[in-house]
Write a protein that holds these residues in place. Sequence first.
Motif, PDB file in Angstrom:
ATOM      1  N   MET A   1      25.797  17.169  37.082  1.00  0.00           N
ATOM      2  CA  MET A   1      24.958  18.102  37.798  1.00  0.00           C
ATOM      3  C   MET A   1      23.607  17.489  38.162  1.00  0.00           C
ATOM      4  O   MET A   1      22.722  18.191  38.588  1.00  0.00           O
ATOM      5  N   GLN A   2      23.485  16.187  38.024  1.00  0.00           N
ATOM      6  CA  GLN A   2      22.243  15.544  38.381  1.00  0.00           C
ATOM      7  C   GLN A   2      22.012  15.613  39.894  1.00  0.00           C
ATOM      8  O   GLN A   2      20.885  15.599  40.356  1.00  0.00           O
ATOM      9  N   TRP A   3      23.076  15.737  40.661  1.00  0.00           N
ATOM     10  CA  TRP A   3      22.955  15.859  42.109  1.00  0.00           C
ATOM     11  C   TRP A   3      22.162  17.108  42.478  1.00  0.00           C
ATOM     12  O   TRP A   3      21.490  17.143  43.500  1.00  0.00           O
ATOM     13  N   LEU A   4      22.222  18.137  41.629  1.00  0.00           N
ATOM     14  CA  LEU A   4      21.485  19.366  41.902  1.00  0.00           C
ATOM     15  C   LEU A   4      19.976  19.107  41.877  1.00  0.00           C
ATOM     16  O   LEU A   4      19.224  19.707  42.643  1.00  0.00           O
ATOM     17  N   ALA A   5      19.544  18.200  41.027  1.00  0.00           N
ATOM     18  CA  ALA A   5      18.126  17.868  40.968  1.00  0.00           C
ATOM     19  C   ALA A   5      17.676  17.232  42.279  1.00  0.00           C
ATOM     20  O   ALA A   5      16.623  17.579  42.820  1.00  0.00           O
ATOM     21  N   TYR A   6      18.468  16.310  42.792  1.00  0.00           N
ATOM     22  CA  TYR A   6      18.104  15.655  44.054  1.00  0.00           C
ATOM     23  C   TYR A   6      18.191  16.621  45.229  1.00  0.00           C
ATOM     24  O   TYR A   6      17.347  16.591  46.129  1.00  0.00           O
ATOM     25  N   LEU A   7      19.192  17.483  45.223  1.00  0.00           N
ATOM     26  CA  LEU A   7      19.293  18.505  46.251  1.00  0.00           C
ATOM     27  C   LEU A   7      18.078  19.428  46.190  1.00  0.00           C
ATOM     28  O   LEU A   7      17.512  19.805  47.213  1.00  0.00           O
ATOM     29  N   GLY A   8      17.663  19.774  44.988  1.00  0.00           N
ATOM     30  CA  GLY A   8      16.499  20.636  44.810  1.00  0.00           C
ATOM     31  C   GLY A   8      15.232  20.018  45.358  1.00  0.00           C
ATOM     32  O   GLY A   8      14.405  20.703  45.975  1.00  0.00           O
ATOM     33  N   ILE A   9      15.069  18.720  45.172  1.00  0.00           N
ATOM     34  CA  ILE A   9      13.886  18.036  45.712  1.00  0.00           C
ATOM     35  C   ILE A   9      13.915  18.064  47.238  1.00  0.00           C
ATOM     36  O   ILE A   9      12.901  18.349  47.886  1.00  0.00           O
TER      37      ILE A   9
ATOM     38  N   ILE B   1      14.087  24.133  39.342  1.00  0.00           N
ATOM     39  CA  ILE B   1      15.490  23.740  39.155  1.00  0.00           C
ATOM     40  C   ILE B   1      15.610  22.228  39.072  1.00  0.00           C
ATOM     41  O   ILE B   1      16.301  21.679  38.206  1.00  0.00           O
ATOM     42  N   SER B   2      14.904  21.529  39.949  1.00  0.00           N
ATOM     43  CA  SER B   2      14.946  20.062  39.957  1.00  0.00           C
ATOM     44  C   SER B   2      14.389  19.498  38.662  1.00  0.00           C
ATOM     45  O   SER B   2      14.966  18.593  38.060  1.00  0.00           O
ATOM     46  N   TYR B   3      13.251  20.026  38.223  1.00  0.00           N
ATOM     47  CA  TYR B   3      12.625  19.524  36.999  1.00  0.00           C
ATOM     48  C   TYR B   3      13.534  19.717  35.792  1.00  0.00           C
ATOM     49  O   TYR B   3      13.712  18.795  35.002  1.00  0.00           O
ATOM     50  N   THR B   4      14.131  20.905  35.652  1.00  0.00           N
ATOM     51  CA  THR B   4      14.977  21.140  34.484  1.00  0.00           C
ATOM     52  C   THR B   4      16.224  20.271  34.514  1.00  0.00           C
ATOM     53  O   THR B   4      16.650  19.768  33.482  1.00  0.00           O
ATOM     54  N   ASN B   5      16.813  20.065  35.687  1.00  0.00           N
ATOM     55  CA  ASN B   5      18.003  19.216  35.763  1.00  0.00           C
ATOM     56  C   ASN B   5      17.680  17.758  35.519  1.00  0.00           C
ATOM     57  O   ASN B   5      18.430  17.055  34.849  1.00  0.00           O
ATOM     58  N   ILE B   6      16.566  17.271  36.036  1.00  0.00           N
ATOM     59  CA  ILE B   6      16.179  15.881  35.789  1.00  0.00           C
ATOM     60  C   ILE B   6      15.800  15.711  34.330  1.00  0.00           C
ATOM     61  O   ILE B   6      16.195  14.747  33.676  1.00  0.00           O
ATOM     62  N   ASN B   7      15.064  16.655  33.788  1.00  0.00           N
ATOM     63  CA  ASN B   7      14.633  16.569  32.388  1.00  0.00           C
ATOM     64  C   ASN B   7      15.827  16.613  31.445  1.00  0.00           C
ATOM     65  O   ASN B   7      15.912  15.831  30.501  1.00  0.00           O
TER      66      ASN B   7
END
Length: 136
Positions: free
Chosen positions: A1-9, A45-51
């Motif tokens: 689900m790391q792709w969600l972080a990049y999508l969020g950015i 959303i991006s911060y929590t997924n990246i973190n």
Amino acid sequence: MQWLAYLGILLALAYVYLSFESYQENGWEFETIVNLICVIAWLVISYTNINNATSVEEIKLFENGITFTENKKEESIFWDEIKSINMTNNALFLTLDSKKQKELYIGYLEYKQLQEAKQKLRLFSDEHQITFSSKY
């Protein structure tokens, strides 16, 4: 689900642009405020997924215990220290002898990898007489 972080950015950047455009045209209207709320939501959303994705990078099962790399620091927990293991699709919750609970994030695993991990953990748990439960 790391792709969600990049999508969020990417989406946050798009909403920054939309916010700027709507502010230029209308000032602080409803559309501008909604766009800014979307920017904040996508950044959270991006911060929590990246973190979450960077906190536990790898988990390995060995005959003597579990080794995991957390924040570039390798730690081990031996099987005789573990009282129970609870597995969800996002985390492993290890209850230790000292009544402490250790949470290991596994949300980055795909479904097939989760199934394999569940089977391996069940085998190790049975072998070492550890209570194992799964919630998915």
